[in-house]
Design an enzyme around this catalytic site. Structure first.
Site, PDB file in Angstrom:
ATOM      1  CD  GLU A  14      -3.011  -0.994   0.327  1.00 46.33           C
ATOM      2  OE1 GLU A  14      -3.141   0.068  -0.310  1.00 46.33           O
ATOM      3  OE2 GLU A  14      -3.748  -1.978   0.163  1.00 46.33           O
ATOM      4  CB  CYS A  67      -1.832   7.415   1.202  1.00 39.89           C
ATOM      5  SG  CYS A  67      -3.054   6.507   2.135  1.00 39.89           S
TER       6      CYS A  67
END
Ligand code: NAD
Length: 493
Positions: free
Chosen positions: A259, A293
């Site tokens: 990720e 993010c």
């Protein structure tokens, strides 16, 4: 005032690694201080483990795997639900610890504890649904099917921006699948991880199932990646380190889930109310002081409403409060450290030097050396760093576009592909843009998009695999196919 005195349960503050159910010192005597980014004060120290101590964590996880995988799924579910209950019961202390080491405002930290705990509950239940399948046989007198089995030991390497939820999103999935885990948290935010270990122990999760190792990041990761007994690596962090770990896992052919970074476009259609869209964009940009993010890094606004949008954005941004996250009514805490402030300043300078307009953002107002006041830049273009790099700071960049085809091209003009936002009520435009975007997640007319039921993850250089949802547990499961032959014929089959 010491950190533990700020907690109602001081035993949640641990300054040791946690291996095989034991609080562990570093045998080499190496220690690192952990700082409060808001004040610069040392909160405590953590040991850096020696290489053989990391290997000892693998030994412990290997031994524990034998018993943990043999439990029934509903037995593992009970332990995980007990862990969930403890996370909820200690929410306030966990949030305080998080604000102290990470800096995010206390209400956001409470939200993260809630969010992190929700993955534990979700995967506790999902562990009972790791169904195999029955395959209609093409082989005479045979029964064919699959069963799901845990992959084995999983190494989990996590970042500092979400110090608790990035661990539970991985660990709960792995543990529910029957795997044992070794967590390597970010050195900036180890105390949330260690509090999770304390609560795992109290929840009756057996020794060796949940381990937390601490040390020099590159050294620890190298050992875990090279270990053949570690069967899966799940990493959340920067694309740079993700690439490195993927290479390091090649020799042992591990399962790798990544990720990584994002560089989210936030697309505003011409039909939108500029004020509504601007307020949503502010919310999508400044969460966790931009250290997210999913932060809206490139705000792309139709030229017909651009100027009005900028006005509303600036007005909303001006109302954001910046300060120590422990104080009330704070919207943005500090950045994680001084280097992050320097990087943010460099990104702003680069943009201005290449023609961006600085609408707002006066750093002389910053309340401390790790703080960065929100910045609004317009006329942002493709050649600027802010277009291609995650700023990971409260720096918003706005660009005008002329039509749907142009905005699709602009949005996809990045190596990243994690999340994107679209704001428009035109269903044909939504469908066209949503299908054309090269991102793993697209949120339409909503800032909030994450949570346990959804598959979280990116495409392109934003990662491999998905966390959460009904497929998140698959990252920790092998499919075993069986063929039972020579069964004899069964009438009617
Ligand atoms: P980072 O890559 O610097 O660090 C992440 C982890 O890797 C930490 O535990 C760190 O100690 C370790 N690490 C650092 N250098 C290493 C090395 N050379 N070898 C092995 N391990 C190393 O990332 P960060 O600064 O902690 O976090 C910010 C990044 O995380 C951003 O890029 C952000 O987009 C990303 N992120 C992604 C998601 C997602 O779900 N996609 C979620 C949160 C954060």
């Amino acid at each position: 005032m010491t950190l533990s005195s700020k907690l109602s349960d001081p035993r949640l503050f641990r300054q040791y690694a946690y291996v095989d159910g034991k609080w562990t010192h570093g045998e080499g005597g190496r220690e690192e201080a952990v700082f409060d980014p808001a004040t610069g004060e040392a909160l405590g120290h953590i040991p850096w483990l020696e290489a053989h101590q990391i290997t000892a964590a693998v030994d412990a996880a290997e031994a524990a795997f034998v018993h943990w995988r043999a439990l029934r799924a509903d037995e593992r579910c009970e332990r995980l639900l007990a862990w969930y209950d403890l996370l909820q019961a200690h929410r306030e202390d966990l949030a305080t610890l998080m604000t102290l080491e990470q800096g995010k405002p206390l209400p956001d930290a409470r939200g993260e504890v809630e969010y992190g705990a929700s993955f534990v509950r979700w995967f506790a239940e999902e562990g009972k649904r790791t169904f195999g399948e029955t395959i209609p046989s093409h082989i005479p007198n045979a029964a064919l099917g699959t069963i799901k089995e845990p992959v084995g030991i999983a190494a989990l390497i996590t970042p500092w921006n979400f110090p608790l939820a990035m661990i539970t999103r991985k660990a709960a999935a792995a543990m529910a699948a029957g795997c044992t885990v070794i967590v390597k948290p970010a050195g900036e935010t180890p105390f949330s991880a260690l509090a999770l270990a304390e609560l795992a122990e109290r929840a009756g999760i057996p020794a060796g199932v949940f381990n937390v190792v601490l040390g020099e990041p590159a050294e620890v990761s190298k050992i875990l990646c090279a270990e053949d007994r570690v069967k899966a690596l799940s990493f959340t962090g920067s694309t740079r380190v993700g690439r490195l770990l993927l290479e390091q896992c090649a020799n042992t052919v591990k399962r790798v889930s990544l990720e990584l970074g994002g560089n989210a476009p936030f697309i505003v259609g011409p039909d939108m109310d500029p004020k509504e869209a601007a307020f949503a964009a502010v919310a999508a940009k400044f969460q966790t002081a931009g250290q997210d993010c999913l932060a809206a890094d490139r705000i792309l606004v139709h030229e017909s409403i651009h100027d009005e949008f900028v006005e509303h954005f600036a007005e909303r941004m001006a109302a954001l409060t910046v300060g120590n996250g422990l104080e009330s009514e704070i919207d943005l805490g500090p950045l994680i450290h001084r280097q992050a402030v320097e990087k943010a300043a460099a990104i702003v300078d680069d943009a201005i030097s290449k023609g961006a307009t600085l609408v707002a953002g006066d750093q002389s107002q910053a309340p401390g050396e790790n703080f960065f006041m929100p910045v609004l830049l317009t006329d942002v273009t493709h050649d600027m760093k802010i277009w291609h790099e995650e700023s990971f700071a409260p720096v918003a960049g706005i660009t005008a576009y002329a039509d749907d085809d142009q905005v699709i091209e602009m949005a996809n003009d990045t190596e990243y592909g994690l999340a994107a936002y679209i704001y428009t009520h035109d269903i044909r435009r939504i469908w066209k843009i949503m299908r054309a975007l090269e991102f793993g997640m697209v949120s339409v007319n909503s800032v909030k998009m994450t949570g346990p039921p959804v598959p979280f993850g990116g495409v392109k250089h934003s990662g491999l695999g998905r966390e959460g949802g009904v497929t998140g547990i698959d990252e920790y499961l092998e499919t075993k196919y069986y063929c039972l032959g020579a069964l004899g014929s069964v009438s009617g089959s």
